[in-house]
Design an enzyme around this catalytic site. Structure first.
Site, PDB file in Angstrom:
ATOM      1  N   PRO A 130      46.536  39.942  38.648  1.00  0.00           N
ATOM      2  CA  PRO A 130      46.282  39.065  37.502  1.00  0.00           C
ATOM      3  C   PRO A 130      47.332  37.959  37.442  1.00  0.00           C
ATOM      4  O   PRO A 130      48.528  38.219  37.488  1.00  0.00           O
ATOM      5  CB  PRO A 130      46.406  39.990  36.299  1.00  0.00           C
ATOM      6  CG  PRO A 130      46.313  41.367  36.840  1.00  0.00           C
ATOM      7  CD  PRO A 130      46.788  41.313  38.247  1.00  0.00           C
ATOM      8  N   GLU A 131      46.865  36.755  37.380  1.00  0.00           N
ATOM      9  CA  GLU A 131      47.766  35.612  37.272  1.00  0.00           C
ATOM     10  C   GLU A 131      47.787  35.137  35.824  1.00  0.00           C
ATOM     11  O   GLU A 131      47.011  35.599  34.990  1.00  0.00           O
ATOM     12  CB  GLU A 131      47.324  34.509  38.233  1.00  0.00           C
ATOM     13  CG  GLU A 131      47.383  34.909  39.698  1.00  0.00           C
ATOM     14  CD  GLU A 131      48.793  35.268  40.193  1.00  0.00           C
ATOM     15  OE1 GLU A 131      49.786  34.826  39.574  1.00  0.00           O
ATOM     16  OE2 GLU A 131      48.896  35.981  41.185  1.00  0.00           O
ATOM     17  N   LYS A 161      53.186  36.559  32.185  1.00  0.00           N
ATOM     18  CA  LYS A 161      52.107  37.510  32.455  1.00  0.00           C
ATOM     19  C   LYS A 161      52.201  38.742  31.552  1.00  0.00           C
ATOM     20  O   LYS A 161      51.687  39.795  31.877  1.00  0.00           O
ATOM     21  CB  LYS A 161      52.150  37.934  33.918  1.00  0.00           C
ATOM     22  CG  LYS A 161      51.865  36.799  34.880  1.00  0.00           C
ATOM     23  CD  LYS A 161      51.855  37.316  36.290  1.00  0.00           C
ATOM     24  CE  LYS A 161      51.804  36.211  37.293  1.00  0.00           C
ATOM     25  NZ  LYS A 161      51.807  36.741  38.659  1.00  0.00           N
ATOM     26  N   TYR A 163      39.731  54.338  34.688  1.00  0.00           N
ATOM     27  CA  TYR A 163      41.048  53.723  34.875  1.00  0.00           C
ATOM     28  C   TYR A 163      41.644  53.218  33.565  1.00  0.00           C
ATOM     29  O   TYR A 163      42.696  52.586  33.566  1.00  0.00           O
ATOM     30  CB  TYR A 163      40.960  52.569  35.876  1.00  0.00           C
ATOM     31  CG  TYR A 163      40.398  52.992  37.208  1.00  0.00           C
ATOM     32  CD1 TYR A 163      41.122  53.826  38.050  1.00  0.00           C
ATOM     33  CD2 TYR A 163      39.142  52.569  37.620  1.00  0.00           C
ATOM     34  CE1 TYR A 163      40.610  54.228  39.269  1.00  0.00           C
ATOM     35  CE2 TYR A 163      38.623  52.958  38.847  1.00  0.00           C
ATOM     36  CZ  TYR A 163      39.362  53.787  39.664  1.00  0.00           C
ATOM     37  OH  TYR A 163      38.854  54.185  40.872  1.00  0.00           O
ATOM     38  N   ARG A 219      45.557  50.604  39.954  1.00  0.00           N
ATOM     39  CA  ARG A 219      46.648  50.930  40.875  1.00  0.00           C
ATOM     40  C   ARG A 219      47.893  51.465  40.176  1.00  0.00           C
ATOM     41  O   ARG A 219      48.857  51.839  40.828  1.00  0.00           O
ATOM     42  CB  ARG A 219      46.983  49.707  41.729  1.00  0.00           C
ATOM     43  CG  ARG A 219      45.768  49.342  42.599  1.00  0.00           C
ATOM     44  CD  ARG A 219      46.048  48.325  43.626  1.00  0.00           C
ATOM     45  NE  ARG A 219      47.042  48.772  44.582  1.00  0.00           N
ATOM     46  CZ  ARG A 219      47.701  47.941  45.384  1.00  0.00           C
ATOM     47  NH1 ARG A 219      47.479  46.652  45.323  1.00  0.00           N
ATOM     48  NH2 ARG A 219      48.580  48.409  46.231  1.00  0.00           N
ATOM     49  N   LYS A 240      68.024  18.076  44.837  1.00  0.00           N
ATOM     50  CA  LYS A 240      67.759  19.100  45.855  1.00  0.00           C
ATOM     51  C   LYS A 240      67.779  18.470  47.246  1.00  0.00           C
ATOM     52  O   LYS A 240      67.177  17.429  47.458  1.00  0.00           O
ATOM     53  CB  LYS A 240      66.396  19.776  45.626  1.00  0.00           C
ATOM     54  CG  LYS A 240      66.223  20.394  44.265  1.00  0.00           C
ATOM     55  CD  LYS A 240      67.114  21.590  44.083  1.00  0.00           C
ATOM     56  CE  LYS A 240      66.911  22.182  42.705  1.00  0.00           C
ATOM     57  NZ  LYS A 240      67.920  23.108  42.335  1.00  0.00           N
TER      58      LYS A 240
END
Length: 190
Positions: free
Chosen positions: A2-3, A60, A107, A126, A167
């Site tokens: 999931p983003e 998130k 789940y 998971r 940078k």
């Protein structure tokens, strides 16, 4: 995995369909790998009878503000997802629960039935997600350690330019630098 947009879609769906409703009952899985620091019975007791006041997100991580603490907090991990029975949470992938689907899913880590009969579930196949009960989710890790949110606190082009102007690295190293990619995402969302 999931983003951020998927977590935001879940937050918006919960906000649209669940805010202002009372939790009639909840069922919490006996899974100490995902349900962190509280027994299923204590988690359920903390939710039942409370009203959902708001749905929040930072990065998130998402949490539901109830009419009194503690609040359920969700770190989605690799496969965490929110499903609302009869509602498509996202438009770009299968997220609606059909009448023929197992409900709640095997789940499911947290299942909630609201006073109007609407049901939602947080699932994780998971088991990398973390579901917690917190008095103030923004004051403890991981949320307290996050920088600016890419969707809520976008940076201007000038801020982005200034952050990169000193940078002296190659493009590949730049693209692999997660701190700089967060800055880029904040600029792009303007």
């Amino acid at each position: 995995m999931p983003e951020l947009p998927e977590v935001e879609a879940a937050r918006r769906a919960l906000e649209e369909h669940c805010v202002g409703k009372k939790i009639r009952r909840s069922t919490v899985a006996n899974d100490s790998k995902v349900i962190d620091g509280v027994s299923p019975e204590d988690f359920e007791a903390a939710l039942n009878g409370k009203t959902i006041v708001a749905a929040h997100r930072k990065g998130k991580n998402m949490w539901l503000q109830l009419d009194s603490p503690p609040f359920p907090s969700f770190q989605f991990g690799m496969t965490g997802a929110v499903y609302i029975k009869g509602v498509a949470v996202t438009k770009y992938k299968r997220s609606a629960v059909k009448d023929t689907d197992e409900w709640p899913s095997k789940y499911s880590k947290l299942f909630v039935e609201l006073d109007d009969g609407l049901e939602f579930s947080f699932t994780d196949k998971r088991r990398f997600a973390k579901v917690r009960l917190l008095d103030n989710p923004v004051s403890v890790p991981p949320i307290s350690e996050l920088g600016p949110d890419a969707l809520k606190e976008p940076m201007t082009e000038e801020e982005f330019y200034n952050s990169l102007s000193n940078k002296k690295i190659g493009i590949k190293a730049l693209l692999l630098d997660q701190v700089l990619m967060v800055l880029l995402c904040r600029c792009v969302w303007i």
